[in-house]
Design a protein around this motif. Structure first.
Motif, PDB file in Angstrom:
ATOM      1  N   ARG A  65       0.834  -1.204   0.000  1.00  0.00           N
ATOM      2  CA  ARG A  65       0.000   0.000   0.000  1.00  0.00           C
ATOM      3  C   ARG A  65       0.869   1.255   0.000  1.00  0.00           C
ATOM      4  O   ARG A  65       0.461   2.308  -0.494  1.00  0.00           O
ATOM      5  N   ASP A  66       2.088   1.119   0.527  1.00  0.00           N
ATOM      6  CA  ASP A  66       3.004   2.253   0.561  1.00  0.00           C
ATOM      7  C   ASP A  66       3.769   2.426  -0.749  1.00  0.00           C
ATOM      8  O   ASP A  66       4.310   3.501  -1.007  1.00  0.00           O
ATOM      9  N   TYR A  67       3.821   1.365  -1.557  1.00  0.00           N
ATOM     10  CA  TYR A  67       4.627   1.410  -2.789  1.00  0.00           C
ATOM     11  C   TYR A  67       3.866   0.805  -3.970  1.00  0.00           C
ATOM     12  O   TYR A  67       4.367  -0.080  -4.655  1.00  0.00           O
ATOM     13  N   PRO A  68       2.642   1.263  -4.242  1.00  0.00           N
ATOM     14  CA  PRO A  68       1.841   0.623  -5.295  1.00  0.00           C
ATOM     15  C   PRO A  68       2.416   0.800  -6.689  1.00  0.00           C
ATOM     16  O   PRO A  68       2.141  -0.016  -7.578  1.00  0.00           O
ATOM     17  N   GLN A  69       3.215   1.833  -6.901  1.00  0.00           N
ATOM     18  CA  GLN A  69       3.710   2.111  -8.251  1.00  0.00           C
ATOM     19  C   GLN A  69       5.232   2.233  -8.301  1.00  0.00           C
ATOM     20  O   GLN A  69       5.775   2.815  -9.232  1.00  0.00           O
ATOM     21  N   SER A  70       5.910   1.663  -7.298  1.00  0.00           N
ATOM     22  CA  SER A  70       7.368   1.792  -7.292  1.00  0.00           C
ATOM     23  C   SER A  70       8.022   0.581  -6.653  1.00  0.00           C
ATOM     24  O   SER A  70       8.184   0.519  -5.424  1.00  0.00           O
ATOM     25  N   LEU A  71       8.387  -0.380  -7.478  1.00  0.00           N
ATOM     26  CA  LEU A  71       9.129  -1.535  -6.993  1.00  0.00           C
ATOM     27  C   LEU A  71      10.452  -1.104  -6.373  1.00  0.00           C
ATOM     28  O   LEU A  71      10.877  -1.635  -5.348  1.00  0.00           O
ATOM     29  N   ALA A  72      11.108  -0.112  -6.973  1.00  0.00           N
ATOM     30  CA  ALA A  72      12.402   0.337  -6.464  1.00  0.00           C
ATOM     31  C   ALA A  72      12.293   0.816  -5.018  1.00  0.00           C
ATOM     32  O   ALA A  72      13.157   0.511  -4.182  1.00  0.00           O
ATOM     33  N   SER A  73      11.236   1.557  -4.705  1.00  0.00           N
ATOM     34  CA  SER A  73      11.051   2.043  -3.334  1.00  0.00           C
ATOM     35  C   SER A  73      10.762   0.898  -2.378  1.00  0.00           C
ATOM     36  O   SER A  73      11.225   0.894  -1.227  1.00  0.00           O
ATOM     37  N   ASP A  95      19.164 -13.184  -4.520  1.00  0.00           N
ATOM     38  CA  ASP A  95      20.458 -13.873  -4.606  1.00  0.00           C
ATOM     39  C   ASP A  95      21.293 -13.606  -3.362  1.00  0.00           C
ATOM     40  O   ASP A  95      21.920 -14.518  -2.802  1.00  0.00           O
ATOM     41  N   ARG A  96      21.298 -12.364  -2.905  1.00  0.00           N
ATOM     42  CA  ARG A  96      22.128 -12.003  -1.753  1.00  0.00           C
ATOM     43  C   ARG A  96      21.544 -12.532  -0.446  1.00  0.00           C
ATOM     44  O   ARG A  96      22.282 -12.970   0.446  1.00  0.00           O
ATOM     45  N   LEU A  97      20.225 -12.545  -0.350  1.00  0.00           N
ATOM     46  CA  LEU A  97      19.604 -13.109   0.846  1.00  0.00           C
ATOM     47  C   LEU A  97      19.839 -14.617   0.923  1.00  0.00           C
ATOM     48  O   LEU A  97      19.997 -15.181   2.013  1.00  0.00           O
ATOM     49  N   ALA A  98      19.834 -15.282  -0.233  1.00  0.00           N
ATOM     50  CA  ALA A  98      20.019 -16.728  -0.271  1.00  0.00           C
ATOM     51  C   ALA A  98      21.406 -17.147   0.196  1.00  0.00           C
ATOM     52  O   ALA A  98      21.622 -18.314   0.552  1.00  0.00           O
ATOM     53  N   GLN A  99      22.339 -16.217   0.224  1.00  0.00           N
ATOM     54  CA  GLN A  99      23.703 -16.527   0.660  1.00  0.00           C
ATOM     55  C   GLN A  99      23.869 -16.441   2.178  1.00  0.00           C
ATOM     56  O   GLN A  99      24.899 -16.841   2.715  1.00  0.00           O
ATOM     57  N   ARG A 100      22.864 -15.934   2.859  1.00  0.00           N
ATOM     58  CA  ARG A 100      22.946 -15.805   4.316  1.00  0.00           C
ATOM     59  C   ARG A 100      22.778 -17.166   4.982  1.00  0.00           C
ATOM     60  O   ARG A 100      22.138 -18.066   4.457  1.00  0.00           O
ATOM     61  N   SER A 101      23.344 -17.303   6.163  1.00  0.00           N
ATOM     62  CA  SER A 101      23.247 -18.574   6.878  1.00  0.00           C
ATOM     63  C   SER A 101      21.873 -18.755   7.512  1.00  0.00           C
ATOM     64  O   SER A 101      21.410 -19.886   7.692  1.00  0.00           O
ATOM     65  N   GLU A 102      21.205 -17.646   7.860  1.00  0.00           N
ATOM     66  CA  GLU A 102      19.875 -17.740   8.470  1.00  0.00           C
ATOM     67  C   GLU A 102      18.795 -17.762   7.389  1.00  0.00           C
ATOM     68  O   GLU A 102      18.944 -17.176   6.326  1.00  0.00           O
ATOM     69  N   ARG A 103      17.697 -18.453   7.695  1.00  0.00           N
ATOM     70  CA  ARG A 103      16.553 -18.419   6.788  1.00  0.00           C
ATOM     71  C   ARG A 103      15.924 -17.035   6.831  1.00  0.00           C
ATOM     72  O   ARG A 103      15.806 -16.423   7.895  1.00  0.00           O
ATOM     73  N   THR A 104      15.494 -16.558   5.675  1.00  0.00           N
ATOM     74  CA  THR A 104      14.839 -15.255   5.572  1.00  0.00           C
ATOM     75  C   THR A 104      13.428 -15.425   5.033  1.00  0.00           C
ATOM     76  O   THR A 104      13.217 -16.098   4.027  1.00  0.00           O
ATOM     77  N   LEU A 105      12.478 -14.824   5.712  1.00  0.00           N
ATOM     78  CA  LEU A 105      11.089 -14.792   5.262  1.00  0.00           C
ATOM     79  C   LEU A 105      10.779 -13.402   4.741  1.00  0.00           C
ATOM     80  O   LEU A 105      10.994 -12.406   5.442  1.00  0.00           O
ATOM     81  N   ILE A 106      10.269 -13.328   3.524  1.00  0.00           N
ATOM     82  CA  ILE A 106       9.832 -12.069   2.935  1.00  0.00           C
ATOM     83  C   ILE A 106       8.308 -12.028   2.975  1.00  0.00           C
ATOM     84  O   ILE A 106       7.643 -12.930   2.450  1.00  0.00           O
ATOM     85  N   ILE A 107       7.759 -11.002   3.609  1.00  0.00           N
ATOM     86  CA  ILE A 107       6.312 -10.829   3.688  1.00  0.00           C
ATOM     87  C   ILE A 107       5.923  -9.602   2.878  1.00  0.00           C
ATOM     88  O   ILE A 107       6.412  -8.493   3.146  1.00  0.00           O
ATOM     89  N   LEU A 108       5.062  -9.804   1.899  1.00  0.00           N
ATOM     90  CA  LEU A 108       4.526  -8.693   1.098  1.00  0.00           C
ATOM     91  C   LEU A 108       3.044  -8.562   1.433  1.00  0.00           C
ATOM     92  O   LEU A 108       2.218  -9.380   1.007  1.00  0.00           O
ATOM     93  N   HIS A 109       2.717  -7.539   2.206  1.00  0.00           N
ATOM     94  CA  HIS A 109       1.347  -7.327   2.665  1.00  0.00           C
ATOM     95  C   HIS A 109       0.605  -6.431   1.679  1.00  0.00           C
ATOM     96  O   HIS A 109       1.191  -5.569   1.033  1.00  0.00           O
ATOM     97  N   ASN A 110      -0.707  -6.665   1.571  1.00  0.00           N
ATOM     98  CA  ASN A 110      -1.558  -5.881   0.658  1.00  0.00           C
ATOM     99  C   ASN A 110      -1.058  -5.958  -0.786  1.00  0.00           C
ATOM    100  O   ASN A 110      -0.924  -4.934  -1.473  1.00  0.00           O
ATOM    101  N   LEU A 111      -0.803  -7.159  -1.222  1.00  0.00           N
ATOM    102  CA  LEU A 111      -0.322  -7.348  -2.594  1.00  0.00           C
ATOM    103  C   LEU A 111      -1.310  -6.792  -3.616  1.00  0.00           C
ATOM    104  O   LEU A 111      -0.927  -6.423  -4.725  1.00  0.00           O
ATOM    105  N   ASP A 112      -2.593  -6.719  -3.240  1.00  0.00           N
ATOM    106  CA  ASP A 112      -3.614  -6.179  -4.147  1.00  0.00           C
ATOM    107  C   ASP A 112      -3.303  -4.753  -4.599  1.00  0.00           C
ATOM    108  O   ASP A 112      -3.775  -4.314  -5.642  1.00  0.00           O
ATOM    109  N   GLU A 113      -2.533  -4.034  -3.777  1.00  0.00           N
ATOM    110  CA  GLU A 113      -2.317  -2.617  -4.036  1.00  0.00           C
ATOM    111  C   GLU A 113      -1.319  -2.334  -5.163  1.00  0.00           C
ATOM    112  O   GLU A 113      -1.276  -1.216  -5.672  1.00  0.00           O
TER     113      GLU A 113
END
Length: 218
Positions: A65-73, A95-113
């Protein structure tokens, strides 16, 4: 001690079984699109989820909802949460997150926006990168939206937030301790659970009918 702590956490959850199972699956690397209509408690589910995930898991979260028209932001927001510099694409970040030793969860909220298209950056390449998260063993993905968007090229598992039960509504009422007598609460909880937006109603006690006044059956 661990069992006691787990019990205390469970007692705070809106949907204990569902949220616990979702946390387990994400900790194992699942990629899920969680769909829920308005008023069901999507934000509360994310809050509860944070209590259930392993402490060793890194969680990055962005509200579309904060970045509906800007993937870069949006990428800049995610990168700032973990101190990554020089991110030039979603693929680069993954790619860079996959190199970390810890598991990373990415949460994208309000994908509809988001507004799919080349100008916004949310193009086919964006969805291809999201689909590729499942091939990276150290990453998990949770996309939260109001509609399933079957026409979008997002090829991950779709999971629907289950309806709130009367028992869950009653438990939440007990946690909030509203100015309603204990004897009235079960009937009100049944009424709330039957409404289209039950979680929204849990936050509006002034809108509740009262059995004693004959508004609902006891």
């Amino acid at each position: 001690m661990a069992g006691t702590a787990a019990g205390l956490i469970r007692n705070q959850l809106l949907r204990p079984e569902f949220t616990g199972q979702l946390a387990e699956r994400l900790a194992e690397g699942a990629c899920i699109k969680l769909v829920s209509a308005h008023g069901q408690g999507r934000r509360r589910t994310l809050s509860d989820l944070s209590l259930c995930l392993p402490g060793s898991m890194t969680v990055l979260q962005a509200n579309l909802r904060d970045y509906p028209q800007s993937l870069a932001s949006m990428l800049a927001d995610l990168a700032s949460q973990i101190g990554l510099d020089g991110i030039d694409s979603l693929e680069d970040m993954l790619d860079r997150l996959a190199q970390r030793s810890e598991r990373t969860l990415i949460i994208l909220h309000n994908l509809d926006e988001l507004r799919p298209g080349t100008a916004s950056g949310y193009d086919d390449g964006f969805f291809t990168s999201l689909n590729g998260v499942r091939s990276r063993s150290a990453l998990s993905l949770l996309c939260v939206c109001e509609h399933a968007h079957a026409d979008w090229p997002l090829d991950i598992e779709t999971l629907f937030l289950p309806p709130l039960t009367p028992d869950q509504a009653l438990a939440e009422m007990t946690r909030r301790d509203p100015p309603v007598g204990p004897g009235e609460r079960p009937a009100i909880a049944r009424w709330i659970a039957a409404q289209p937006a039950p979680y929204a109603l849990l936050e509006q006690p002034e809108a509740w009918p009262r059995p004693a006044r004959g508004a609902i059956s006891p």
